[in-house]
Design a protein around this motif. Structure first.
Motif, PDB file in Angstrom:
ATOM      1  N   ALA A 150       0.827  -1.209   0.000  1.00 55.06           N
ATOM      2  CA  ALA A 150       0.000   0.000   0.000  1.00 55.06           C
ATOM      3  C   ALA A 150       0.860   1.257   0.000  1.00 55.06           C
ATOM      4  CB  ALA A 150      -0.929  -0.010   1.213  1.00 55.06           C
ATOM      5  N   HIS A 151       1.885   1.278   0.819  1.00 52.58           N
ATOM      6  CA  HIS A 151       2.779   2.443   0.899  1.00 52.58           C
ATOM      7  C   HIS A 151       3.425   2.734  -0.447  1.00 52.58           C
ATOM      8  CE1 HIS A 151       6.020   5.053   2.510  1.00 52.58           C
ATOM      9  NE2 HIS A 151       6.780   4.409   1.632  1.00 52.58           N
ATOM     10  N   TYR A 152       4.029   1.715  -1.038  1.00 54.28           N
ATOM     11  CA  TYR A 152       4.749   1.950  -2.286  1.00 54.28           C
ATOM     12  C   TYR A 152       3.804   2.093  -3.473  1.00 54.28           C
ATOM     13  CZ  TYR A 152       9.320   1.393  -0.165  1.00 54.28           C
ATOM     14  OH  TYR A 152      10.454   1.580   0.592  1.00 54.28           O
ATOM     15  N   GLY A 153       2.612   1.505  -3.404  1.00 49.32           N
ATOM     16  CA  GLY A 153       1.635   1.736  -4.453  1.00 49.32           C
ATOM     17  C   GLY A 153       1.262   3.196  -4.544  1.00 49.32           C
ATOM     18  N   LEU A 154       1.009   3.825  -3.394  1.00 44.90           N
ATOM     19  CA  LEU A 154       0.709   5.255  -3.370  1.00 44.90           C
ATOM     20  C   LEU A 154       1.915   6.076  -3.813  1.00 44.90           C
ATOM     21  CD1 LEU A 154      -1.336   5.380  -0.051  1.00 44.90           C
ATOM     22  CD2 LEU A 154      -2.210   5.975  -2.329  1.00 44.90           C
ATOM     23  N   ALA A 155       3.107   5.673  -3.386  1.00 49.94           N
ATOM     24  CA  ALA A 155       4.310   6.402  -3.804  1.00 49.94           C
ATOM     25  C   ALA A 155       4.523   6.279  -5.309  1.00 49.94           C
ATOM     26  CB  ALA A 155       5.524   5.863  -3.044  1.00 49.94           C
ATOM     27  N   HIS A 156       4.263   5.093  -5.858  1.00 52.76           N
ATOM     28  CA  HIS A 156       4.425   4.855  -7.291  1.00 52.76           C
ATOM     29  C   HIS A 156       3.461   5.731  -8.094  1.00 52.76           C
ATOM     30  CE1 HIS A 156       6.803   2.242  -9.788  1.00 52.76           C
ATOM     31  NE2 HIS A 156       5.757   1.845 -10.504  1.00 52.76           N
TER      32      HIS A 156
END
Length: 341
Positions: A150-156
């Protein structure tokens, strides 16, 4: 792993040379949940660079369903595999090259694509994270991998405070964490797609501001377009969500619980050329172990402080993996099912 017996150094406290075993779940036959079986396997021992963990909790994830069904057979995964990619418990032994101070510590661990549905599991030391004293093993496997995705999906997606976010397929563990992180990150609105009003209300309590149906429609006063769409579903319906993006909007697909999208889905993007939309996929495998571990540790600490919520659908004994998978197949799960050896 048994301690070494100094009177019989070639065999750890086992003078009769009796092989010790552990309970595990294996995929005996690809297909439905009935292809899973409870078996006894030789007790594992940590190789160089690994730790041995007495497992207290196992997270049941979407990749386990894909493995069991045979959908990943083309990638070299064979029948006989033990599914399960994340566990939590206590380190009981370490292999060569691993600091012995890990022994006795409670950890979360990534066991690879498989190897987790077992009473004792091995993991590379790079793939373990220590647990705060106030975080349970059950909470750890509910948050451990989903929070990172979830964290890196939003960052991506280059999400920024003040933007609007739509989470497609928000009732699973990744979706639930995406809702919480977007809300904590200052989203102007967090819309969710889900299958029922009850699930929608539960997601509102976690930070959702608007509840839509599975097609992305409905929701009183919901935005007509979004800056970011985080998609955990994929499948045939994925291209229609490009229509939910505002100009310069970004969609990131982080899962494919409904299977692959149509082969020509890119045509939908080209038809919206003047909106300058972006599409990407994200896999946590593209992020270093150190970076994933840093994010996970931060989220574990936040959960221990009560700032993030783990949502457990049900606790089941390890030998109840078949009904656990049936619930997953039926789409009945809100949050995560956790198996306990």
């Amino acid at each position: 792993m048994n301690p070494v017996n100094p009177e019989n150094p070639e065999n750890p406290e086992n003078p009769e040379n009796v092989e010790t075993t552990v309970k595990a779940i294996v995929i005996q036959a690809y297909g439905g949940p009935e292809g899973l079986a409870v078996v006894d396997l030789p007790a594992p021992a940590p190789a160089a660079g690994q730790v041995l963990i007495a497992v207290e909790a196992v997270g049941v994830g979407g990749v386990d369903i894909l493995l069991r069904s045979g959908a990943l057979a083309a990638y070299g995964y064979k029948e006989g595999l033990v599914p399960g990619s994340e566990v939590a418990g206590t380190v009981t032994a370490v292999g060569d090259g691993v600091d012995t101070s890990w022994i006795g510590r409670r950890v979360w661990a990534f066991t690879g694509t498989g190897g987790g549905y077992v009473e004792e599991a091995v993991a590379r030391v790079e793939d373990i994270s220590p647990l705060p004293a106030d975080l349970s093993a059950v909470d750890a496997v509910t948050l451990g991998s989903s929070g990172v995705v979830a964290h890196y999906g939003l960052a991506h997606a280059h999400f920024a405070p003040g933007e609007t976010v739509l989470v497609r397929g928000a009732a699973g563990s990744i979706g639930i964490m995406t809702v919480q992180l977007a809300a904590r990150g200052g989203a102007a609105a967090v819309a969710v797609t889900t299958s029922s009003a009850d699930r929608g209300e539960r997601l509102r309590k976690l930070g959702a501001t608007h509840v839509l149906d599975r097609s992305g429609k409905g929701g009183q006063d919901a935005p007509t377009g979004y800056d970011v769409v985080i998609d955990i579903v994929a499948g045939d319906g994925m291209p229609s969500f490009f229509d939910r993006l505002d100009p310069n909007g970004r969609m990131v697909t982080v899962g494919a619980v409904a299977g692959q999208p149509p082969a020509d889905f890119g045509m939908k993007l080209m038809a919206s050329f003047q909106k300058s939309l972006s599409f990407a996929v994200f896999s946590a495998a593209s992020v270093s172990e150190a970076d994933r571990g840093a994010v996970r540790s931060e989220q574990f600490a936040a959960a221990a402080r009560g700032e993030l919520t783990s949502v457990v659908h049900e606790l089941l004994p390890l030998d109840q993996a078949v009904p656990a998978h049936r619930k997953m197949d039926a789409g009945e799960v809100f949050g995560r099912i956790v198996l306990t050896p």
